[in-house]
Every structure is written in C-alpha cells, then in structure tokens.
Enzyme design. Structure first.
Site, mmCIF file in Angstrom:
data_model
loop_
_atom_site.group_PDB
_atom_site.id
_atom_site.type_symbol
_atom_site.label_atom_id
_atom_site.label_comp_id
_atom_site.label_asym_id
_atom_site.label_seq_id
_atom_site.Cartn_x
_atom_site.Cartn_y
_atom_site.Cartn_z
ATOM 1 N N SER A 145 0.843 -1.191 0.000
ATOM 2 C CA SER A 145 0.000 0.000 0.000
ATOM 3 C C SER A 145 0.881 1.245 0.000
ATOM 4 O O SER A 145 2.075 1.173 0.322
ATOM 5 C CB SER A 145 -0.890 0.001 1.252
ATOM 6 O OG SER A 145 -1.529 1.238 1.448
ATOM 7 N N TYR A 158 -3.883 -0.680 9.846
ATOM 8 C CA TYR A 158 -3.655 -0.876 8.415
ATOM 9 C C TYR A 158 -2.240 -0.432 8.048
ATOM 10 O O TYR A 158 -1.513 -1.143 7.336
ATOM 11 C CB TYR A 158 -4.692 -0.086 7.612
ATOM 12 C CG TYR A 158 -4.668 -0.352 6.123
ATOM 13 C CD1 TYR A 158 -5.334 -1.456 5.592
ATOM 14 C CD2 TYR A 158 -3.991 0.493 5.247
ATOM 15 C CE1 TYR A 158 -5.318 -1.711 4.229
ATOM 16 C CE2 TYR A 158 -3.983 0.241 3.885
ATOM 17 C CZ TYR A 158 -4.647 -0.850 3.381
ATOM 18 O OH TYR A 158 -4.630 -1.097 2.020
#
Length: 253
Positions: A145, A158
């Site tokens: 990410s 996350y």
C-alpha cells in the site's frame, strides 16, 4: 521472443480476495495470460468466474475466511487436486478499519493484523514449502500500500500491517531466492475499490487526494494488471524483494 517471457501459459495461480476490485482484476489478467486461477474470498465469486470462463479460462473458487490461518493448507491442497500444482500466490485479501488512534480498539487492531499480515506470512510460507517440494520455484506477490511508505490518518493497524508486508516481502525474498522463488510486492496508490469508498464519498478528502496525484485520477484494477503479470512471469526472474508502487505518481510528490 521477449513477449513470451510474460506468458503465464500452463501456470496455476492462487489469488486471495478475488471476488471484486484488485483481486478480481488480477485474476482476470492471469487468466488472459494463460494461467488457471484459484480464487479465494469469504464470499462466492460468480462474477470473477463468469468473466474468466467467458474468455475461455479456468477458474475454481474457494470460500474461506482468511482472518484465520486455518484454511491455508486446504486451499493449497484443493489447487493441487484441481490443477496438479501451484506456481503463483497473490496475497491480496485485506481489510481496513478507520478510527482515531486515541480511540483505536484492540479488536480493530487484531482483525486487520490477522488478515493483512499474519495470514500473508503463513500463506506465503505454506506455498513456498509447496514450491520447494515441486522443485520448480514460484512467484509470491504481496499487495502492499501507499501506507507501506507513509503514516496515513485514522488507520494505525492498516499502516502497521502494510509497512510490515513490505518488510516481510524483503525478508522472505532473502531466504527463498535460493529456491528459485521470487517474493515481491505491489503497492497500489489510491484505487477506486471497496476499501476507499468512504474516502471517495468524502468530497474534501477526495479532492485533496486527487490534487496530489500527478495522473489526476483514482487508479483502477486494470492499472494493477500489467505489474501483476510481470511479477508472476519469467520476465521478473531476477526481481527479488522489491515493492513496486502503482500510484499515478503519488509518491513522486
């Protein structure tokens, strides 16, 4: 011919999170490149199956909850039973929980870390063992990410998970390369998927994000297909432990 090195003809790929979004896009790309695809998700995947079979490809869907590592061995065994082997693993399944750091709950921490990091590592480990047993090497592609590189806002678990995904990609590459196993990652930028629905619905946040992306748009699953095929193919045989950003130039700013 150089283009032959990008072919996945005769390969078998396991793709997690294959029902929608990036996982569906990668599954379609692999099928078009010649691979047989085993899709994994917590729901049925009729749209993915239909799209692949309409193009003449082969797809097997497995419904499994990857919040736990329990289904991993069964998924690999099913892939081998159906198609005889495994050549590629894409660890795409993941979740995100949004909450201020000051209030972030232990459950929101554990749930995200379990599926985004713990399962990614142990699925990779199990597939690497199968690759070594088969004796022909293989490819592992982890979906990282932008938050593998940055801190983000209101998504501490996350960020932790995706930063760690980039780290374990390097760690596994160091140990698995001797077995002809390539471990790499793709870090998508801001993509128009389920995970970003809340951001895209927030006009101020969406505009701020788009203002920073040199390409001037949200990414799509199609933008991931080329890099995913490259990292699964023989064209990437000397690429080890690298995280490729597919971000429209976000990190370049």
């Amino acid at each position: 011919m150089i283009l032959d090195q990008f072919s996945l003809e005769g390969k078998v790929a396991i793709v997690t999170g294959a029902s929608t979004g990036l996982g569906q896009g990668i599954s379609l790309a692999y099928a078009e490149a010649g691979a047989k695809v085993v899709g994994v998700d917590y729901v049925e995947m009729p749209e993915t199956q239909k799209a692949i079979e309409e193009k003449g490809g082969e797809f097997v869907g497995i419904v499994a909850n990857l919040m736990s590592t329990d289904p991993i061995e069964g998924i690999i065994n099913t892939a081998v039973e159906k198609f005889g082997k495994v050549d590629i693993l894409v660890n795409n399944a993941g979740i995100i929980r949004r909450e201020d750091c000051i209030d972030f709950s232990e459950k929101n921490w554990d749930d995200v870390i379990n599926i985004n990091l713990k399962t990614v590592f142990f699925f990779s480990q199990a597939v690497a063992r199968k690759f070594i047993e088969q004796g022909n090497g293989g490819k592992i592609i982890n979906i990282a990410s932008m938050l593998s590189f940055q801190g983000g806002i209101r998504v501490p678990s996350y960020t932790a998970s995706k930063s760690a995904v980039m780290g374990i990609t390097r760690a596994m590459a160091n140990e698995f390369a001797v077995h002809n196993i390539n471990v790499n990652a793709i870090a998508p930028g801001y993509m128009a998927t389920n995970n970003t629905a809340a951001l895209r619905a927030d006009q101020d946040r969406s505009e701020a994000i788009l203002d920073r992306i040199p390409a001037g748009r949200w990414g799509t699953p199609a933008d991931m297909q080329g890099p995913a095929v490259f990292l699964a193919s023989e064209a990437s045989n000397y690429v080890n432990g690298y995280t490729v950003a597919v971000d429209g130039g976000w990190l370049a700013r």
